[in-house]
Scaffold this motif. Structure first.
Motif, PDB file in Angstrom:
ATOM      1  N   TYR A 337       0.770  -1.365   0.374  1.00  0.00           N
ATOM      2  CA  TYR A 337      -0.343  -0.078  -0.272  1.00  0.00           C
ATOM      3  C   TYR A 337       1.220   1.099   0.086  1.00  0.00           C
ATOM      4  O   TYR A 337       0.611   2.270  -0.191  1.00  0.00           O
ATOM      5  N   GLN A 348      -5.189   7.627  -4.819  1.00  0.00           N
ATOM      6  CA  GLN A 348      -5.422   7.412  -3.653  1.00  0.00           C
ATOM      7  C   GLN A 348      -6.069   5.641  -3.060  1.00  0.00           C
ATOM      8  O   GLN A 348      -6.711   5.594  -4.085  1.00  0.00           O
ATOM      9  N   VAL A 349      -5.803   4.871  -2.406  1.00  0.00           N
ATOM     10  CA  VAL A 349      -6.006   4.136  -1.643  1.00  0.00           C
ATOM     11  C   VAL A 349      -6.517   4.767  -0.786  1.00  0.00           C
ATOM     12  O   VAL A 349      -5.911   4.537   0.824  1.00  0.00           O
ATOM     13  N   THR A 350      -8.162   3.784  -0.910  1.00  0.00           N
ATOM     14  CA  THR A 350      -8.523   3.964   1.127  1.00  0.00           C
ATOM     15  C   THR A 350      -8.711   3.135   1.998  1.00  0.00           C
ATOM     16  O   THR A 350      -9.115   1.895   1.557  1.00  0.00           O
ATOM     17  N   ASN A 351      -9.195   2.427   3.602  1.00  0.00           N
ATOM     18  CA  ASN A 351      -9.190   1.530   4.044  1.00  0.00           C
ATOM     19  C   ASN A 351     -10.292   1.833   4.656  1.00  0.00           C
ATOM     20  O   ASN A 351     -10.963   0.626   4.981  1.00  0.00           O
ATOM     21  N   VAL A 352     -11.128   2.167   3.859  1.00  0.00           N
ATOM     22  CA  VAL A 352     -12.449   3.184   4.771  1.00  0.00           C
ATOM     23  C   VAL A 352     -13.493   2.278   3.495  1.00  0.00           C
ATOM     24  O   VAL A 352     -13.923   2.711   1.891  1.00  0.00           O
ATOM     25  N   SER A 418     -16.378   0.861  -3.038  1.00  0.00           N
ATOM     26  CA  SER A 418     -15.449   2.470  -2.670  1.00  0.00           C
ATOM     27  C   SER A 418     -15.761   2.890  -3.436  1.00  0.00           C
ATOM     28  O   SER A 418     -14.707   2.725  -4.103  1.00  0.00           O
ATOM     29  N   ASN A 420     -14.374   6.618  -3.914  1.00  0.00           N
ATOM     30  CA  ASN A 420     -13.103   7.654  -2.930  1.00  0.00           C
ATOM     31  C   ASN A 420     -13.186   8.974  -3.890  1.00  0.00           C
ATOM     32  O   ASN A 420     -11.438   9.284  -4.865  1.00  0.00           O
ATOM     33  N   GLN A 425     -12.645   1.750  -5.585  1.00  0.00           N
ATOM     34  CA  GLN A 425     -11.910   0.639  -5.189  1.00  0.00           C
ATOM     35  C   GLN A 425     -13.445  -0.718  -5.122  1.00  0.00           C
ATOM     36  O   GLN A 425     -14.426  -0.546  -4.814  1.00  0.00           O
TER      37      GLN A 425
END
Length: 501
Positions: A337, A348-352, A418, A420, A425
């Motif tokens: 990541y 952009q990588v989000t964990n949510v 998701s 974002n 994602q």
């Protein structure tokens, strides 16, 4: 104006080497093993082989004489044909990836091979199987220069000369190295890739090949009898096999990934691997269509992942060469990541991420498995006996039923989705999971489907399409219906981010 050039003369020797390598089996069988045979089959086989081999030799020489290329006007101009000539033009702007492969043959003669993968539908990559390293660098630099230029004026010969005669320290952006595997990473990779088990099938394959040429079955049976005569010999053989397998797996993995390196500059991403045979892969950052992060069950247990760059490039290279588009298949998950953020800051990588609603699980449980029904019907009809158990068919059916629904439950647990900002994602999978990340301006299609049960429960299936070869599709089943409207509105804003030519 640049002149038309022939390919490197060593291409003839390279093609001859491949021809001889592919002919070894026929030579050994027809002229060594069956050389003294009076069979008509062998006689005709030898004659046909000689004719085909001779025609192949002539074809290699004619191909070298008739195939030419020229670099002019920001494009490759490829020529072929003796009596019926044809020309193919590939603009530099269509080049997606650059893939360089240096085999043992190339190392001996201090040359390399390079493939420029295109984004043109139905078109093959522009490949130079044998080319000097200096010429490969020159052409690759041309592609980079074309990527950076905004002007559309034709490239002049003086411009090309200037591009390669400038000081390298001033012309090449400084690369940042993001990852080099340690010895611990190599050992983890050998376990995860199961390379330590590769020795056994290799020995079995070698045994059958030797047995086809020289009968060794009786000698092997005698050796097995001698080994089984004493328990300590059996234990010693097992220990030797285990140690040999581990050493073989680690060495094999080291030769493949020992000099792996991931680096980047402002414009491009570079991946290098291989100790004996080297592979180099590079791609412009703006040509990356999507990112895929994959984890098998064993990789999840060891905390590893594979990050793959997805582009619209097409390659006619073999699987070993195209595999290099992965950013090391055994990266620590946290480092994976971090590396995505370092190499591609525009991604952009989000964990949510959103989970599926509970009614999606009930829908998956209630849906019948036609695979299980068909297998159970066949088992009931034939009622096979396994280990002297006449009723084994229903046990197999029950085990299969449990496996299917456990996989459905795991898929429900792992599935995430998701939106974002301008990024989407999608994470799916049961045993092996895949996290897909792409930007809105890289998505070329969105699809929503619903069946009768989904309509009753307010659910739907979503799917997106990205440019790749083959076309890349990703999607999620059984998302809330309200999310589909959000997805449509998100996709409509794509018009504001793309330029229509």
């Amino acid at each position: 104006m640049m002149k038309v050039e022939r390919y490197h003369p060593l291409l003839i020797l390279f093609e001859l080497w491949k021809l001889v390598r592919n002919s070894i089996f026929f030579v050994v069988y027809l002229f060594i093993i069956k050389g003294n045979s009076d069979s008509n089959f062998v006689t005709y086989g030898q004659f046909i082989f000689i004719v085909i081999f001779g025609l192949a030799l002539v074809s290699i020489v004619l191909k070298w004489l008739s195939h030419k290329y020229k670099l002019e006007g920001r494009a490759f101009h490829l020529y072929k044909g003796i009596f019926s000539k044809s020309e193919r033009t590939i603009p530099f702007s269509k080049i997606q990836n650059v893939n360089r492969h240096t085999s043992i043959f190339h190392r001996i003669f201090k040359v390399t091979s390079i493939s420029f993968e295109t984004g043109i539908n139905g078109d093959e990559a522009v490949t130079f199987d044998v080319i000097s390293k200096l010429e490969a660098d020159r052409i690759e630099e041309l592609i980079k220069v074309d990527d950076d230029q905004i002007s559309t004026k034709p490239i002049q010969e003086d411009d090309i000369s200037a591009a390669f005669n400038v000081d390298a320290s001033n012309s090449k952006p400084k690369r940042r190295i993001h990852f080099k595997p340690t010895n611990r990473d190599i050992f983890k990779a050998s376990i995860t890739s199961l390379s330590i088990l590769a020795l056994i099938p290799l020995m079995v394959s070698l045994y059958f090949k030797l047995d086809d040429i020289y009968p060794i079955e009786e000698r092997v049976e005698g050796m097995f009898s001698a080994i089984q005569s004493s328990w300590w010999i059996v234990m010693l053989v097992i220990i030797v096999l285990v140690v040999s397998s581990v050493i073989f797996g680690v060495v094999r993995t080291f030769l493949q990934y020992g000099q792996y390196e991931i680096s980047s500059d402002l414009e491009r991403i570079y991946v290098r691997k291989g100790v004996i045979e080297e592979n180099h892969f590079s791609i412009a950052k703006d040509k990356v269509q999507a990112i895929e992060i994959k984890q098998s069950l064993m990789k999840r247990m060891l905390g590893l992942a594979e990050v793959k760059l997805i582009s619209a490039g097409h390659s006619n290279a073999d699987e070993d060469k195209t595999e290099i588009s992965s950013l090391y298949p055994f990266l620590p998950i946290n480092r994976a990541y971090e590396m995505v953020a370092e190499i591609l800051p525009s991604f952009q990588v989000t964990n949510v991420m959103n989970r599926l609603p509970r009614k999606s699980l009930w829908l998956r449980i209630c849906q019948p498995s036609w695979f299980w029904i068909i297998i159970t019907a066949l088992l009931f009809y034939f009622k096979p006996s396994i280990l002297s158990m006449e009723q084994a068919w229903w046990i197999i059916s029950a085990i299969l039923f449990i496996i299917i629904y456990v996989l459905r439950w795991l898929d429900f647990v792992h599935t995430r989705y998701s939106l974002n900002g301008s990024f989407i994602q999608i994470k799916t999978g049961s045993v092996t999971t895949s996290l897909f990340i792409s930007k809105r301006n890289k998505v070329i299609g969105v699809k929503v489907t619903r069946n009768l049960l989904q309509k009753l429960l307010g659910l739907a299936n979503i799917g997106i399409v990205c440019r790749a070869k083959p076309v890349l599709r990703a999607g999620v089943e059984d998302v809330p219906l309200a999310f589909t409207e959000i997805l449509y509105q998100w996709y409509k804003r794509r018009r504001e981010e793309i330029e229509v030519k």
